[in-house]
Write a protein that holds these residues in place. Structure first.
Motif, short mmCIF file in Angstrom:
data_model
loop_
_atom_site.label_atom_id
_atom_site.label_comp_id
_atom_site.label_asym_id
_atom_site.label_seq_id
_atom_site.Cartn_x
_atom_site.Cartn_y
_atom_site.Cartn_z
N PRO A 82 15.07 33.63 88.19
CA PRO A 82 15.42 32.57 87.76
C PRO A 82 16.59 31.62 87.92
CG PRO A 82 16.09 35.12 86.51
CD PRO A 82 15.43 34.92 87.70
N GLY A 92 15.55 39.84 83.70
CA GLY A 92 14.83 38.91 84.15
C GLY A 92 14.73 38.96 85.92
N LYS A 110 7.52 39.13 83.52
CA LYS A 110 7.92 39.81 84.76
C LYS A 110 5.95 40.14 85.32
CE LYS A 110 9.21 43.32 84.14
NZ LYS A 110 9.53 45.14 84.36
N ASN A 136 11.02 38.32 91.11
CA ASN A 136 11.38 37.27 90.09
C ASN A 136 12.81 36.13 90.21
OD1 ASN A 136 10.73 35.25 87.95
ND2 ASN A 136 11.07 36.77 86.10
N PRO A 181 14.44 35.15 78.81
CA PRO A 181 14.03 35.61 80.48
C PRO A 181 12.66 34.50 80.77
CG PRO A 181 14.36 37.62 79.30
CD PRO A 181 14.69 36.22 78.28
N PHE A 202 20.72 34.47 85.04
CA PHE A 202 20.54 35.35 83.95
C PHE A 202 21.96 36.13 83.91
CE2 PHE A 202 20.61 36.53 88.31
CZ PHE A 202 21.20 38.01 88.75
#
Length: 278
Positions: A155, A235, A147, A153, A144, A158
C-alpha cells in the motif's frame, strides 16, 4: 282742536317713514352678512369640487449599506493549526480521518476569503499547501486494501502502534503466516529479519539453510534460515520471505529492511508510519 289732530297725524307719518327706512337697512345688512362666505368656507376644497389637489411627494428613505463581506482567513488558519496539532499525535486511521476533516474545513474557509480582503493573496497561496496536506491525511485514513490471495501487498501508506521500547528501540506487533502476532524490535539499521527460536517453534518452522549475519559487536555468526509463508503489518504484506533464526539468547525478534524496503519511515512517540517512495 283741529290743529292738534293734524300735528299728531303728521308726526305718526314721519315716524312710520323712519321705521321703514331702518327696517330696510337692517334687512340689507343681514343679507350681506349671510351671503358673504367666511374665510374658512372659501378655503375649503369642498366648496370648489372642480379643483384637483396634488399629493405631496414623499421623501425617499436611504437604504442601509450592505454588510461587509466576512474575512474567514484567520478562522482558516485556526482550523489548520488544529489539524497540525492532531496530526502530531495521530495513531489510528480514525485519528487521520479527523485530521482530514479539519483540513477540508480550513480549505473551505480559505476559499471564502473575499477578493477585497488584504489576506486574499495569502489565502490563495495557502490553498495548494492545505490541499496537499488534505490528500496526505486522506491517504493515512484510508482502510488497508484487501489481502490478496497470492503475492505481496504494497500500500501507499501503512502504520503500526508502538507497544513499548527496549533500550530505546521501538517494539511493535507483526503478524506471521496470517494467524499469529509476535512482538518484534524495529531497528532501521537491521538489513534482514530475525526471529526468535520461540517464534520458529510456535510456527513449526524448519530450517532450510544456513546464513551468515553480522551482529552489533561486528562479529559474523552463522544462523539457520527458515521460510515464512507471510509477514503482515496494517495492510503491508510480504509472502515467502526468508528469515534467520536467532540464538537462544535473543528474547525478541528483529524486523529488517527486507520487509519495509521502498518506504520512507517516520517514527513518532506512539506510532511508526511508512510511506511508499514514488
Amino acid at each position: 282742536m283741529m290743529w292738534q289732530s293734524f300735528w299728531s297725524r303728521s308726526v305718526w307719518i314721519a315716524l312710520l317713514s323712519t321705521l321703514t327706512l331702518l327696517n330696510s337697512a337692517c334687512s340689507k345688512s343681514e343679507a350681506e352678512s349671510v351671503s358673504s362666505p367666511t374665510p374658512t368656507q372659501a378655503a375649503s376644497p369642498v366648496s370648489t369640487p372642480s379643483a384637483s389637489v396634488s399629493p405631496k411627494p414623499q421623501a425617499s428613505i436611504p437604504l442601509p449599506p450592505p454588510p461587509p463581506e466576512s474575512d474567514t482567513y484567520e478562522e482558516a488558519v485556526d482550523v489548520a493549526t488544529s489539524a497540525v496539532t492532531i496530526s502530531q499525535s495521530a495513531v489510528s486511521r480514525e485519528d487521520w480521518q479527523l485530521v482530514a476533516n479539519r483540513w477540508q474545513e480550513a480549505i473551505q474557509l480559505l476559499k471564502a476569503v473575499p477578493a477585497s480582503s488584504k489576506n486574499h493573496s495569502t489565502a490563495q497561496q495557502k490553498l495548494s499547501q492545505y490541499q496537499n496536506l488534505l490528500a496526505d491525511a486522506k491517504q493515512r485514513s484510508t482502510p488497508p486494501p484487501p489481502k490478496p490471495k497470492q503475492g505481496d501487498n504494497s500500500p501507499q501508506f501503512f502504520s503500526v502502534p508502538i507497544k513499548g521500547k527496549l533500550r530505546g528501540i521501538p517494539i511493535i506487533e507483526v503478524t506471521f503466516n496470517d494467524k499469529r502476532q509476535f512482538s518484534m524490535l524495529f531497528d532501521t539499521g537491521a538489513t534482514n529479519t530475525l526471529i526468535t527460536q520461540a517464534i520458529a517453534s510456535t510456527l513449526n518452522l524448519k530450517p532450510v539453510g544456513i546464513t551468515q549475519m553480522g551482529v552489533a559487536d561486528g562479529a559474523i555468526v552463522q544462523m539457520p534460515v527458515a521460510i515464512l509463508e507471510s509477514m503482515e503489518v496494517d495492510g503491508r504484506l510480504k509472502r515467502k520471505i526468508e528469515v534467520a533464526i536467532a540464538p537462544p539468547s535473543m528474547p525478541v525478534g528483529l524486523l529488517g529492511h527486507d520487509f519495509f524496503d521502498g518506504y520512507d519511515i517516520t517514527i513518532k512517540d506512539d506510532v511508526i508510519e511508512f510511506r511508499k517512495r514514488s
